[in-house]
Enzyme design. Structure first.
Site, PDB file in Angstrom:
ATOM      1  N   ASP A 222       0.893  -1.326   0.211  1.00  0.00           N
ATOM      2  CA  ASP A 222      -0.075   0.017   0.003  1.00  0.00           C
ATOM      3  C   ASP A 222       0.816   1.041   0.101  1.00  0.00           C
ATOM      4  O   ASP A 222       1.825   1.336  -0.535  1.00  0.00           O
ATOM      5  CB  ASP A 222      -0.883  -0.032   1.082  1.00  0.00           C
ATOM      6  CG  ASP A 222      -2.378   0.490   0.968  1.00  0.00           C
ATOM      7  OD1 ASP A 222      -2.282   1.957   0.829  1.00  0.00           O
ATOM      8  OD2 ASP A 222      -3.214  -0.062   0.783  1.00  0.00           O
TER       9      ASP A 222
ATOM     10  N   HIS B  41      -3.756   5.927   3.113  1.00  0.00           N
ATOM     11  CA  HIS B  41      -4.493   4.839   2.831  1.00  0.00           C
ATOM     12  C   HIS B  41      -3.929   3.619   3.615  1.00  0.00           C
ATOM     13  O   HIS B  41      -4.934   2.825   4.209  1.00  0.00           O
ATOM     14  CB  HIS B  41      -4.490   4.736   1.425  1.00  0.00           C
ATOM     15  CG  HIS B  41      -5.468   3.707   0.904  1.00  0.00           C
ATOM     16  ND1 HIS B  41      -5.142   2.284   0.683  1.00  0.00           N
ATOM     17  CD2 HIS B  41      -6.617   3.755   0.389  1.00  0.00           C
ATOM     18  CE1 HIS B  41      -6.055   1.571   0.108  1.00  0.00           C
ATOM     19  NE2 HIS B  41      -6.950   2.396   0.004  1.00  0.00           N
TER      20      HIS B  41
ATOM     21  N   SER C 275     -11.460  -1.068  -0.757  1.00  0.00           N
ATOM     22  CA  SER C 275     -10.340  -1.245   0.039  1.00  0.00           C
ATOM     23  C   SER C 275     -10.482  -1.623   1.278  1.00  0.00           C
ATOM     24  O   SER C 275      -9.833  -2.583   1.916  1.00  0.00           O
ATOM     25  CB  SER C 275      -9.576   0.075  -0.008  1.00  0.00           C
ATOM     26  OG  SER C 275      -8.928   0.347  -1.479  1.00  0.00           O
TER      27      SER C 275
END
Length: 581
Positions: free
Chosen positions: A144, A182, A387
């Site tokens: 990520d 994120h 996600s």
């Protein structure tokens, strides 16, 4: 209970199918009693069946001819086939307490997620060593945007930093850190655990942050930069690195979380990114991938979710109610088609997880922060997307793998799909097998390897790197140069045949930190972090990664970087950036 209409007569097939496994399958160790709803045709007969199965009636639900029952997991099959019993369905009621963590149409607390998926019940079970089922000993690689230091991820050994393969790796003040915001959000969902949470009492206080597998180890594989910019070659390199190093001391990587995808239109048997995840799967790693956030009109899931072997995850929307009966697939979750769609769905609407202050998402989507009256410490951030749903399933997979370490990826996928809750109100294509229920999955017997084995045609990875990128390209903002064609982020020529062979063999990285003929990282661990390296060679934009572009900022500054590489559409879709707040 609320809104039970439509549940009965549909859901029984989940448990019926789950118990129709090979008769030699072994029972699961250390699983607590399950709470189920028993629909009946004969009330007296149903009560007798519950008693015969060793269960107790918790509540009468006469309005819908049902009983709320607690029953030992090994009595489920007996109960299901008893005279007078019409259906046996996992209880969908969710009770979330605490003044700040009520689930509603705007906020879904992590406590709510672990409750509604059954994770809190699984935590009460024990593995073969007598340890609570909290993911202990299982490594989850989060490929990520990095993982930031945060309360909830600060335990000793909680986060191990792999090599930083992002465009920020040459700035020591940014290396491995989450400048986008994120990766930290995903890491919290997978395995967050607040300090002071007592072992065995993970669900005691819903105001404490506890992720799906709170004792799992997180491998931080940073590939995305400040605004989410990343090339597909970096993601492939990260997957290959995890495969090569999966058994390094202290790692035991059994799960890859990939909340990422491209709009590649290549056949998944040819696409290099698809081949990378399939190779990891064949090496014993459960790969969990988001289907994408292109909505119900999208007939093609993102790559590499298009690969039929991996677990493709869509997002569920709880509609602001405690009951799971009215849950639907979130409107942003990619539908796919009859051939390839989500294997199952998990909570993905307005999920509250850990915030990364001053990150790109935190700055661009301030509505993702909770009100100070709700979150005085401003620790949290909410976001919606496949996600988040993917991270929920990754944590669930870690729980199964602690419970039964010898499970193959195919067996994990089989268990998760067999046990999924039906979604009678949801689209039958985009919901896949239904909504994640890890409590039921942990209670099911282990399917035989031969029964669970997937037999799709093997991928080759001989497609193009440019095709794998789809329409998204990393851009040098100073020159406007895009990274295109058959070359990786280092500017090295792409030899599909040579890479595919080494990827399949699990040897794509050398012991000196080389991948695809160029040095990307150091060669060893130093205090829990993989050593970095200087990228001094020329790159695709005819410049080096080091220099003024990456310097001049600190962790505590208001912004991460004054000049960043940009990724067309990465933050808007592939990293779920369009659904924050």
């Amino acid at each position: 209970m609320r809104r039970l209409r439509g549940l009965f007569g549909v859901a029984a097939g989940v448990l019926a199918g789950a118990t129709a496994l090979a008769p030699t399958a072994t029972a699961s160790p250390g699983v607590p009693s399950a709470q189920v709803i028993v629909g009946y045709d004969d009330a007296a007969g149903a009560r007798s069946a519950v008693a015969a199965a060793g269960g107790t009636v918790e509540r009468e639900l006469g309005l819908v001819d049902s009983l709320l029952v607690s029953v030992p997991s090994d009595g489920l099959k007996k109960l299901l086939t008893a005279p007078g019993v019409r259906s046996v369905t996992p209880d969908g009621k969710v009770t979330m307490t605490g003044r700040t963590w009520l689930a509603d149409a705007q906020n879904t607390s992590i406590s709510g997620v672990t409750k509604m998926t059954g994770a809190q019940d699984v935590w009460k079970g024990r593995d073969a060593k007598g340890q609570p089922l909290t993911g202990k000993g299982v490594g989850v690689a989060v490929i990520d945007s990095g993982i930031a230091p945060a309360t909830g991820l600060s335990g000793t050994g909680k986060v191990v930093n792999g090599p930083d393969l992002s465009l920020e790796s040459q700035a020591t003040n940014l290396r491995t850190l989450d400048t986008f915001g994120h990766g930290t959000h995903m890491a919290g969902i997978v395995a967050g655990r607040d300090p002071g949470v007592v072992a065995g009492q993970e669900s005691a206080d819903p105001t404490k942050f506890v992720g799906m597998a709170p004792d799992a180890t997180l491998l931080n594989m940073k590939v995305a930069a400040t605004d989410g910019a990343v090339d597909v070659s970096q993601v492939i390199a990260a997957i290959d690195w995890v495969v090569v190093h999966r058994n390094d001391p202290g790692l035991n990587i059994r799960v890859i979380n990939l909340s990422f995808g491209t709009d590649s239109t290549q056949d998944p048997r040819l696409d290099p990114l698809s081949h990378a995840v399939e190779a990891a799967w064949r090496k014993g790693i459960v790969v969990v991938v988001a289907v994408g956030n292109d909505g119900a009109a999208a007939t093609r899931v993102s790559m590499p979710a298009a690969n039929p072997y991996v677990i493709a995850v869509g997002a569920a929307d709880h509609k602001g109610t405690e009951s799971k009966v009215d849950d639907v697939v979130a409107d942003f979750s990619t539908k796919g088609n009859a051939t390839r769609h989500a294997d199952l769905v998990a909570p993905g609407r307005s999920i509250i997880s850990l915030r990364t202050p001053n990150s790109f998402l935190d700055t661009m989507y301030p509505t993702g922060r909770l009100a100070t009256t709700v979150d005085p410490s401003q620790r949290y951030f909410k976001g919606s997307g496949t996600s988040q749903a993917t991270a929920v399933v990754s944590g669930a997979a870690a729980l199964l793998l602690q419970q039964r370490p010898t499970l193959t990826p195919d067996q994990v996928k089989k268990l998760l799909m067999l046990s999924a809750d039906p979604m009678p109100q949801a689209d039958p294509v985009s919901r896949g097998a239904g909504q994640l229920n890890i409590r039921t999955a942990a209670a099911l017997p282990t399917p035989l390897v031969a029964t669970a084995q997937q037999k799709f045609a093997a991928s080759t990875g001989l497609g193009t790197l440019e095709g794998a990128r789809g329409t998204a390209h990393v851009v040098d903002p100073d020159t406007g140069t895009e990274l295109t064609g058959e070359r990786d982020i280092m500017g090295e020529a792409w030899n599909a045949a040579a890479w595919s062979a080494s990827c399949t063999a699990g040897t794509a990285w050398t012991t000196t930190g080389q991948w695809n003929g160029r040095t990307w990282s150091g060669s060893g661990w130093a205090t829990g972090t993989w050593t970095g390296t200087n990228w001094t060679s020329r790159t695709w934009s005819s410049r080096t990664w080091s220099g003024a572009t990456w310097t001049g900022t600190t962790w505590s500054s208001r912004t991460w970087s004054s000049r960043t590489w940009s990724g067309r559409t990465w933050s808007g879709g592939y990293w779920s950036g369009s659904h924050w707040g």
